[in-house]
Design a protein around this motif. Structure first.
Motif, mmCIF file in Angstrom:
data_model
loop_
_atom_site.group_PDB
_atom_site.id
_atom_site.type_symbol
_atom_site.label_atom_id
_atom_site.label_comp_id
_atom_site.label_asym_id
_atom_site.label_seq_id
_atom_site.Cartn_x
_atom_site.Cartn_y
_atom_site.Cartn_z
ATOM 1 N N GLY A 195 0.819 -1.211 0.000
ATOM 2 C CA GLY A 195 0.000 0.000 0.000
ATOM 3 C C GLY A 195 0.849 1.255 0.000
ATOM 4 O O GLY A 195 0.545 2.230 -0.700
ATOM 5 N N PHE A 248 2.399 1.689 -3.561
ATOM 6 C CA PHE A 248 1.402 2.218 -4.492
ATOM 7 C C PHE A 248 1.121 3.695 -4.216
ATOM 8 O O PHE A 248 0.957 4.499 -5.144
ATOM 9 C CB PHE A 248 0.103 1.420 -4.392
ATOM 10 C CG PHE A 248 0.129 0.121 -5.139
ATOM 11 C CD1 PHE A 248 0.889 -0.032 -6.278
ATOM 12 C CD2 PHE A 248 -0.624 -0.962 -4.706
ATOM 13 C CE1 PHE A 248 0.916 -1.223 -6.975
ATOM 14 C CE2 PHE A 248 -0.615 -2.158 -5.395
ATOM 15 C CZ PHE A 248 0.160 -2.294 -6.530
ATOM 16 N N ALA A 249 1.049 4.049 -2.937
ATOM 17 C CA ALA A 249 0.798 5.444 -2.568
ATOM 18 C C ALA A 249 1.924 6.346 -3.063
ATOM 19 O O ALA A 249 1.674 7.425 -3.620
ATOM 20 C CB ALA A 249 0.646 5.562 -1.056
ATOM 21 N N VAL A 306 -5.488 10.149 -4.570
ATOM 22 C CA VAL A 306 -5.548 8.687 -4.667
ATOM 23 C C VAL A 306 -4.398 8.059 -3.884
ATOM 24 O O VAL A 306 -4.570 7.039 -3.206
ATOM 25 C CB VAL A 306 -5.507 8.240 -6.146
ATOM 26 C CG1 VAL A 306 -5.327 6.729 -6.257
ATOM 27 C CG2 VAL A 306 -6.787 8.665 -6.862
ATOM 28 N N THR A 365 -4.758 5.581 -0.810
ATOM 29 C CA THR A 365 -4.183 4.241 -0.936
ATOM 30 C C THR A 365 -3.336 3.888 0.278
ATOM 31 O O THR A 365 -3.347 2.740 0.750
ATOM 32 C CB THR A 365 -3.332 4.147 -2.214
ATOM 33 O OG1 THR A 365 -4.158 4.447 -3.344
ATOM 34 C CG2 THR A 365 -2.743 2.754 -2.378
ATOM 35 N N LEU A 380 -5.709 2.865 2.859
ATOM 36 C CA LEU A 380 -6.277 1.553 2.546
ATOM 37 C C LEU A 380 -5.302 0.436 2.894
ATOM 38 O O LEU A 380 -5.697 -0.615 3.414
ATOM 39 C CB LEU A 380 -6.642 1.489 1.063
ATOM 40 C CG LEU A 380 -7.820 2.358 0.612
ATOM 41 C CD1 LEU A 380 -7.910 2.379 -0.911
ATOM 42 C CD2 LEU A 380 -9.125 1.844 1.215
ATOM 43 N N LEU A 386 -6.769 -5.023 -0.622
ATOM 44 C CA LEU A 386 -6.030 -3.818 -1.001
ATOM 45 C C LEU A 386 -6.091 -3.584 -2.506
ATOM 46 O O LEU A 386 -6.371 -2.463 -2.960
ATOM 47 C CB LEU A 386 -4.572 -3.933 -0.553
ATOM 48 C CG LEU A 386 -3.633 -2.813 -1.045
ATOM 49 C CD1 LEU A 386 -4.096 -1.456 -0.538
ATOM 50 C CD2 LEU A 386 -2.194 -3.093 -0.605
ATOM 51 N N PHE A 407 -7.796 -0.412 -4.263
ATOM 52 C CA PHE A 407 -6.933 0.462 -5.060
ATOM 53 C C PHE A 407 -7.399 0.502 -6.512
ATOM 54 O O PHE A 407 -7.444 1.578 -7.137
ATOM 55 C CB PHE A 407 -5.494 -0.039 -4.971
ATOM 56 C CG PHE A 407 -4.500 0.795 -5.725
ATOM 57 C CD1 PHE A 407 -4.420 2.161 -5.534
ATOM 58 C CD2 PHE A 407 -3.627 0.203 -6.627
ATOM 59 C CE1 PHE A 407 -3.492 2.936 -6.229
ATOM 60 C CE2 PHE A 407 -2.697 0.961 -7.322
ATOM 61 C CZ PHE A 407 -2.630 2.330 -7.127
ATOM 62 N N ASN A 449 -9.031 3.880 -8.496
ATOM 63 C CA ASN A 449 -8.556 4.418 -9.771
ATOM 64 C C ASN A 449 -9.651 4.381 -10.833
ATOM 65 O O ASN A 449 -9.786 5.321 -11.628
ATOM 66 C CB ASN A 449 -7.341 3.621 -10.251
ATOM 67 C CG ASN A 449 -6.046 4.088 -9.633
ATOM 68 O OD1 ASN A 449 -5.441 5.059 -10.066
ATOM 69 N ND2 ASN A 449 -5.621 3.395 -8.586
#
Length: 214
Positions: free
Chosen positions: A134, A137-138, A156, A160, A163, A181, A185, A189
């Protein structure tokens, strides 16, 4: 000198790059790929593939990552042709060059290796790998936001991160946490892209033939 200053050139380049994301189609394709990967995690959890396939599961996982990101190429190209280009002046989407296909394969392979690597590093430590995925991705979304000046990517990214932390804390089991997750995610998006695309369509309606401005 007739050439614009270097700073102005960079601004023009950045604006041109930002326009690629103005219609939300890239987010929809990316979100769809993430949801396909989430489906793999859900199926793996439901069928207990970690025990059934053993060391073969990481190979299947990499295949799903690569296939998911390859599939986004067709999706994005088709929507760009039908939705974006008639409104921005483009008519035909450039046929992908072989190196672009390899770039998609490399992207899917790289993401799959990164996620798999985190799972290996934190094996046996509960859902720590979920939190780290996570976070990664963030950071990627925040980087894209700063790189191309797309504010919604930053939002976002922040969401994320939350999340990932939530999935790690409240969902027991690494594979179930990953599934949750990736689902959240991907959906985030996809929704962001849909909202952006509908706004884009309303802002830039297609002008009927014969009514174009002279």
């Amino acid at each position: 000198m007739n050439n614009p200053p270097e700073r102005e050139i960079r601004q023009i380049i950045r604006k041109t790059q930002r326009e690629w994301y103005a219609d939300g189609i890239w987010e929809m394709g990316f979100g769809g790929a993430i949801l396909l990967i989430a489906l793999f995690y859900w199926v793996s959890e439901w069928l207990n593939l970690a025990q059934r396939l053993g060391m073969g599961l990481p190979v299947v996982q990499l295949f799903f990552f690569v296939a998911a990101f390859l599939g986004t190429r067709w999706f994005i190209a088709a929507l760009k042709e039908r939705v974006a280009f008639p409104r921005t002046g483009y008519v035909v989407f450039r046929r992908p060059q072989p190196r672009l296909w390899w770039r998609r394969i490399a992207l899917g392979f790289g993401v799959g290796m990164a996620v798999g690597g985190l799972q290996v590093i934190f094996a046996g430590e509960g859902s720590k790998s979920v939190a780290w995925v996570g976070l990664v991705f963030a950071l990627v979304m925040v980087f894209l936001s700063l790189r191309f000046g797309v504010g919604r990517f930053f939002l976002v990214g922040v969401a994320t991160f939350g999340l990932g932390m939530g999935a790690a804390v409240f969902i027991h089991g690494e594979w179930a946490g990953m599934a949750a997750l990736f689902t959240a995610f991907g959906a985030l998006n996809l929704v962001s892209g849909l909202v952006t695309m509908f706004r884009f369509i309303r802002r830039y309606p297609v002008v009927p033939e014969g009514q174009e401005e002279e």
